[in-house]
Design a protein around this motif. Sequence first.
Motif, PDB file in Angstrom:
ATOM      1  N   ALA A 265       0.830  -1.210   0.000  1.00 49.20           N
ATOM      2  CA  ALA A 265       0.000   0.000   0.000  1.00 49.20           C
ATOM      3  C   ALA A 265       0.864   1.258   0.000  1.00 49.20           C
ATOM      4  O   ALA A 265       0.627   2.199  -0.772  1.00 49.20           O
ATOM      5  CB  ALA A 265      -0.930  -0.003   1.212  1.00 49.20           C
ATOM      6  N   VAL A 266       1.890   1.266   0.852  1.00 49.96           N
ATOM      7  CA  VAL A 266       2.782   2.429   0.963  1.00 49.96           C
ATOM      8  C   VAL A 266       3.532   2.660  -0.336  1.00 49.96           C
ATOM      9  O   VAL A 266       3.613   3.792  -0.840  1.00 49.96           O
ATOM     10  CB  VAL A 266       3.776   2.247   2.138  1.00 49.96           C
ATOM     11  CG1 VAL A 266       4.844   3.340   2.112  1.00 49.96           C
ATOM     12  CG2 VAL A 266       3.038   2.270   3.476  1.00 49.96           C
ATOM     13  N   GLN A 267       4.117   1.594  -0.897  1.00 53.40           N
ATOM     14  CA  GLN A 267       4.876   1.709  -2.144  1.00 53.40           C
ATOM     15  C   GLN A 267       3.980   2.168  -3.296  1.00 53.40           C
ATOM     16  O   GLN A 267       4.385   2.980  -4.136  1.00 53.40           O
ATOM     17  CB  GLN A 267       5.505   0.351  -2.494  1.00 53.40           C
ATOM     18  CG  GLN A 267       6.570  -0.118  -1.525  1.00 53.40           C
ATOM     19  CD  GLN A 267       7.905   0.577  -1.741  1.00 53.40           C
ATOM     20  OE1 GLN A 267       8.011   1.500  -2.556  1.00 53.40           O
ATOM     21  NE2 GLN A 267       8.911   0.145  -1.005  1.00 53.40           N
ATOM     22  N   THR A 268       2.770   1.637  -3.347  1.00 51.43           N
ATOM     23  CA  THR A 268       1.834   2.004  -4.419  1.00 51.43           C
ATOM     24  C   THR A 268       1.474   3.484  -4.341  1.00 51.43           C
ATOM     25  O   THR A 268       1.507   4.196  -5.353  1.00 51.43           O
ATOM     26  CB  THR A 268       0.554   1.139  -4.337  1.00 51.43           C
ATOM     27  OG1 THR A 268       0.910  -0.244  -4.495  1.00 51.43           O
ATOM     28  CG2 THR A 268      -0.431   1.523  -5.441  1.00 51.43           C
ATOM     29  N   ILE A 269       1.135   3.953  -3.142  1.00 55.08           N
ATOM     30  CA  ILE A 269       0.771   5.365  -2.957  1.00 55.08           C
ATOM     31  C   ILE A 269       1.962   6.279  -3.224  1.00 55.08           C
ATOM     32  O   ILE A 269       1.839   7.313  -3.892  1.00 55.08           O
ATOM     33  CB  ILE A 269       0.214   5.598  -1.534  1.00 55.08           C
ATOM     34  CG1 ILE A 269      -1.107   4.847  -1.356  1.00 55.08           C
ATOM     35  CG2 ILE A 269       0.012   7.088  -1.268  1.00 55.08           C
ATOM     36  CD1 ILE A 269      -1.605   4.805   0.076  1.00 55.08           C
ATOM     37  N   ARG A 270       3.126   5.891  -2.738  1.00 60.15           N
ATOM     38  CA  ARG A 270       4.332   6.711  -2.890  1.00 60.15           C
ATOM     39  C   ARG A 270       4.739   6.849  -4.356  1.00 60.15           C
ATOM     40  O   ARG A 270       5.117   7.934  -4.808  1.00 60.15           O
ATOM     41  CB  ARG A 270       5.484   6.080  -2.095  1.00 60.15           C
ATOM     42  CG  ARG A 270       6.796   6.875  -2.148  1.00 60.15           C
ATOM     43  CD  ARG A 270       7.877   6.137  -1.387  1.00 60.15           C
ATOM     44  NE  ARG A 270       7.551   6.036   0.034  1.00 60.15           N
ATOM     45  CZ  ARG A 270       8.114   5.163   0.871  1.00 60.15           C
ATOM     46  NH1 ARG A 270       8.994   4.285   0.414  1.00 60.15           N
ATOM     47  NH2 ARG A 270       7.776   5.154   2.137  1.00 60.15           N
ATOM     48  N   ASN A 271       4.659   5.758  -5.108  1.00 59.58           N
ATOM     49  CA  ASN A 271       5.141   5.761  -6.490  1.00 59.58           C
ATOM     50  C   ASN A 271       4.084   6.125  -7.535  1.00 59.58           C
ATOM     51  O   ASN A 271       4.413   6.610  -8.611  1.00 59.58           O
ATOM     52  CB  ASN A 271       5.718   4.379  -6.837  1.00 59.58           C
ATOM     53  CG  ASN A 271       6.986   4.067  -6.052  1.00 59.58           C
ATOM     54  OD1 ASN A 271       7.910   4.876  -5.990  1.00 59.58           O
ATOM     55  ND2 ASN A 271       7.024   2.912  -5.433  1.00 59.58           N
ATOM     56  N   GLU A 272       2.809   5.878  -7.196  1.00 58.94           N
ATOM     57  CA  GLU A 272       1.761   6.061  -8.200  1.00 58.94           C
ATOM     58  C   GLU A 272       0.630   6.979  -7.757  1.00 58.94           C
ATOM     59  O   GLU A 272      -0.254   7.295  -8.555  1.00 58.94           O
ATOM     60  CB  GLU A 272       1.180   4.688  -8.574  1.00 58.94           C
ATOM     61  CG  GLU A 272       2.213   3.706  -9.105  1.00 58.94           C
ATOM     62  CD  GLU A 272       1.671   2.296  -9.174  1.00 58.94           C
ATOM     63  OE1 GLU A 272       0.641   2.083  -9.855  1.00 58.94           O
ATOM     64  OE2 GLU A 272       2.265   1.395  -8.536  1.00 58.94           O
ATOM     65  N   GLY A 273       0.656   7.385  -6.491  1.00 59.48           N
ATOM     66  CA  GLY A 273      -0.397   8.268  -6.000  1.00 59.48           C
ATOM     67  C   GLY A 273      -1.522   7.505  -5.318  1.00 59.48           C
ATOM     68  O   GLY A 273      -1.688   6.300  -5.505  1.00 59.48           O
TER      69      GLY A 273
END
Length: 305
Positions: A265-273
């Motif tokens: 979840a963190v990586q997805t939000i950080r990299n893709e919004g």
Amino acid sequence: MAEVKDWRPFVYGGLASITAEFGTFPIDTTKTRLQIQGQKFDESFSQMRYRGMTDAFVKISREEGLRALYSGIWPAVLRQATYGTIKFGSYYTLKKLANERGLLTHSDGSERVWSNIICAAGAGAISSAIANPTDVLKVRMQVHGKGTDKLGLFGCFQEIYKFEGMRGLWRGVGPTAQRAVVIASVELPVYDFCKLQLMSAFGDHVANHFISSFIASLGSAVASTPIDVIRTRLMNQRHVTMLNGGMATASAAPPKLYNGSLDCAVQTIRNEGLFALYKGFIPTWVRMGPWNIIFFITYEQLKKH
């Protein structure tokens, strides 16, 4: 006779789930492809190949053939034969037990919301955990489309088991169970509530089942899509990689992998919004609507015979 009747929700739930799966599976394939694209540190899926559900549907059909839209249908059917059977059978059985103990309804005959949600959540968690390997197979076959034709269902199973072990078959079981709990906790109680409220206007007929299932599908789509994105990405990632045409060991895997639901979840939000967690929302809702309509109408008709 009562003993036979206790098994009817399981049988009807399984048959209705399989019927709904066949009718809506191509939409599920487009949803899965949209959810795995755009991952910044995964070169295989970093490209944004599809602009939306319709574009994905057309491109998959044109580039890979119509069969690719049904790639993964057999593990999906197997999943519904286990997950659908256990989920809906357990839900209505738990409701019956709660009702017998006076925990389900108020004195005026209306159902307690918390009791309904607990029955639905328990049924969703148990069934999804048991059926997780079939979900992993479905996701892998949907993502790779025509590339899995030669392997087939058993070939994919053997490949995962050989190179990733039993853990590979239960990859993403955490978010899968969480998603099932959310969907069941929203979908089943909302359907039962709407059906009860609409009884005076439509009676126990197809129009009531249609409207109630459509409303239930919107609520479950909004609540479950972020978890579904995380679940799909965890299930699709492999802890092995290809080296010189051969399969390498897990130690040679790419260093950047999701370590779990929170990390994904963190990586997805950080990299893709933030809105990346709602990738595939439209096909999710578009699929859930017809899926629930087909399921509940089939289920209700089976109950009458």
